[in-house]
Enzyme design. Sequence first.
Site, short mmCIF file in Angstrom:
data_model
loop_
_atom_site.label_atom_id
_atom_site.label_comp_id
_atom_site.label_asym_id
_atom_site.label_seq_id
_atom_site.Cartn_x
_atom_site.Cartn_y
_atom_site.Cartn_z
CE LYS A 128 38.74 36.81 22.42
NZ LYS A 128 38.54 37.92 23.37
CG ASP A 168 40.98 36.46 25.40
OD1 ASP A 168 40.24 37.36 25.80
OD2 ASP A 168 40.74 35.25 25.65
P1 NDP Z 1 45.56 35.27 31.08
O1 NDP Z 1 46.02 34.23 30.15
O2 NDP Z 1 46.45 36.40 31.42
O3 NDP Z 1 45.07 34.61 32.45
C1 NDP Z 1 44.08 33.65 32.45
C2 NDP Z 1 43.89 33.13 33.88
O4 NDP Z 1 42.76 32.29 33.92
C3 NDP Z 1 45.07 32.28 34.35
O5 NDP Z 1 45.20 32.41 35.74
C4 NDP Z 1 44.63 30.86 33.97
O6 NDP Z 1 45.23 29.83 34.75
C5 NDP Z 1 43.15 30.96 34.26
N1 NDP Z 1 42.44 30.01 33.38
C6 NDP Z 1 42.33 30.06 32.04
N2 NDP Z 1 41.63 29.04 31.57
C7 NDP Z 1 41.27 28.32 32.64
C8 NDP Z 1 40.52 27.14 32.82
N3 NDP Z 1 39.98 26.48 31.77
N4 NDP Z 1 40.34 26.69 34.09
C9 NDP Z 1 40.86 27.35 35.15
N5 NDP Z 1 41.60 28.47 35.04
C10 NDP Z 1 41.79 28.95 33.82
O7 NDP Z 1 44.19 35.83 30.45
P2 NDP Z 1 43.42 37.19 30.77
O8 NDP Z 1 43.61 37.59 32.18
O9 NDP Z 1 43.77 38.15 29.70
O10 NDP Z 1 41.89 36.75 30.50
C11 NDP Z 1 41.03 36.32 31.56
C12 NDP Z 1 39.60 36.46 31.12
O11 NDP Z 1 39.30 37.83 30.83
C13 NDP Z 1 39.22 35.69 29.85
O12 NDP Z 1 37.86 35.31 29.94
C14 NDP Z 1 39.34 36.77 28.76
O13 NDP Z 1 38.55 36.46 27.64
C15 NDP Z 1 38.80 37.97 29.51
N6 NDP Z 1 39.16 39.28 28.99
C16 NDP Z 1 40.47 39.63 28.79
C17 NDP Z 1 40.78 40.89 28.34
C18 NDP Z 1 42.19 41.35 28.18
O14 NDP Z 1 42.38 42.53 27.84
N7 NDP Z 1 43.19 40.53 28.40
C19 NDP Z 1 39.72 41.86 27.99
C20 NDP Z 1 38.38 41.42 28.33
C21 NDP Z 1 38.15 40.17 28.79
P3 NDP Z 1 46.44 28.98 34.11
O15 NDP Z 1 47.54 29.96 33.88
O16 NDP Z 1 46.75 27.94 35.11
O17 NDP Z 1 45.89 28.42 32.83
O1 2IT Z 2 37.75 40.09 25.34
C1 2IT Z 2 38.28 41.19 25.07
O2 2IT Z 2 37.64 42.25 25.05
C2 2IT Z 2 39.73 41.21 24.80
N1 2IT Z 2 40.38 40.18 24.88
C3 2IT Z 2 40.40 42.49 24.40
C4 2IT Z 2 40.23 42.75 22.95
C5 2IT Z 2 41.00 43.92 22.39
O3 2IT Z 2 40.91 44.09 21.17
O4 2IT Z 2 41.67 44.64 23.12
#
Ligand code: NDP
Ligand code: 2IT
Length: 454
Positions: A128, A168
Amino acid sequence: MQSTIEIENILDYIKESSPGQDEFYQATQEVLYSLKPLLDRDSRYIEHNILERIVVPERSMIFRVNWVDDAGKVQTNVGYRVQFSSTIGPYKGGLRFHPSVNLGIMKFLAFEQIFKNSLTGLPIGGAKGGSNFDPKGKSDNEIMRFCQSFMSELYKHIGKHRDIPAGDIGVGAREIGYLFGQYKKLTGEFDGVLTGKGLNWGGSKARKEATGYGSVYFAENFLKVYGKNLKGKRCAVSGSGNVAIYTIEKLYEMGAIPISCSDSRGTIYQKDGIDLQALKSIKEIHHASLEEYATVDCKCNYIPVSQYPKGGHAVWHLPCDIAFPSATQNELTLIDAKKLEENGCILINEGANMPTTAEALKYIRKETNLLFSPGKAANAGGVATSQLEMSQNASMSQWSFQEVDIKLRTIMQHIFKIAYETSVEFDCEGDLVKGANIAGFRKVADSMIEQGSV
Ligand code: NDP
Ligand code: 2IT
């Protein structure tokens, strides 16, 4: 008994050697305790000191990122890449740009990634990275210059057979584009060194949708075991980013009703279902706050953070059948878990990484009948599809959306099956925290033993 002493020794060591890294401690504590039945059955893991070895990253890079803002002033942020394990494949895991990023958060995410990637059945190790850079309120040019500066250091440590970053929180298609452009400029190579790339330059169809879709496929598999399905189910979803949006999209396709979304400023509650097109336009095109959604759609309730229940989050206090935490770590607390149970929720399906606090998780597992899908299994569809992108890059091919989606569905079915069957093997049928941790760990640990003292 010996395994309990070993686990406690390792946790003491982590506490002493990584002060202030609370999220890392939380993640290791959960994984290590759930391995106990495996350690009791097979003494090799303790004999080979696997626990002690697996909680230390192979390598952590911390570097300064200087970049120039629109006013011409030099700004400084801290960049990270934690390469935790390359036992079963090259390092793989996302990059997070968020002001809360620090070494402890990077280590927890990279540690979780080891077992998540192992569960996919694909040959990828765990890593990460990211920065405490806050993309909010920055211009497109500022984001581009930050990404270029960040890559100017990161490129020394990555490569298509070495370490393949992706997105992420705060890192989506736009950021991957700027990072890729800079990598190519610095190395002169057009390589599949990042995933989540644009579809015109090596990206995979369905990667954008994969984490959210995969999370819903996982829930579908879990419910099926108990004779249930998603049809007509009211689903509370948190977050409004990549994972939340495509969770909502797939829930609609499955006949469920996604009733909420949230961001760092507030929660939208819409009893009849979230307006997906409005949400996509606000978040994917305008990068704006959900306050805007509330002004466009008057049928919804907007609950600002200032009105959240004390110690909790409004989204988990809405009447719902299934909860999909899809925003960030520790966003579902004990108070929230109690409310979900009281409201008759049947399943918590983690789309985010470690969104449930340790206290809430203990309560859910010990004192309720709630089904619980841990993030490292339920959200693995994103990284799995990243690996499908790497496969397409290596063979210089591009598969159709449908081909990728079918593979994703099969992988999620496989992940569910291995986590569930492992829970049955260890006499805790349906405890997918244990099932996923043991199954993910066993493959990596066995491989470490086979590879010797490296
Ligand atoms: P994005 O940046 O696209 O979206 C994140 C969302 O979460 C936004 O709505 C944001 O609100 C909110 N958020 C983030 N931090 C906070 C906080 N501290 N308090 C309140 N709201 C918060 O990220 P993703 O959708 O990609 O990721 C979301 C989750 O999924 C994370 O835990 C990530 O690690 C996990 N994940 C993502 C993957 C991927 O492929 N993208 C794969 C597997 C897991 P705001 O915009 O207002 O900050
Ligand atoms: O938490 C996760 O699994 C991710 N943010 C995606 C990682 C990746 O290499 O696609």
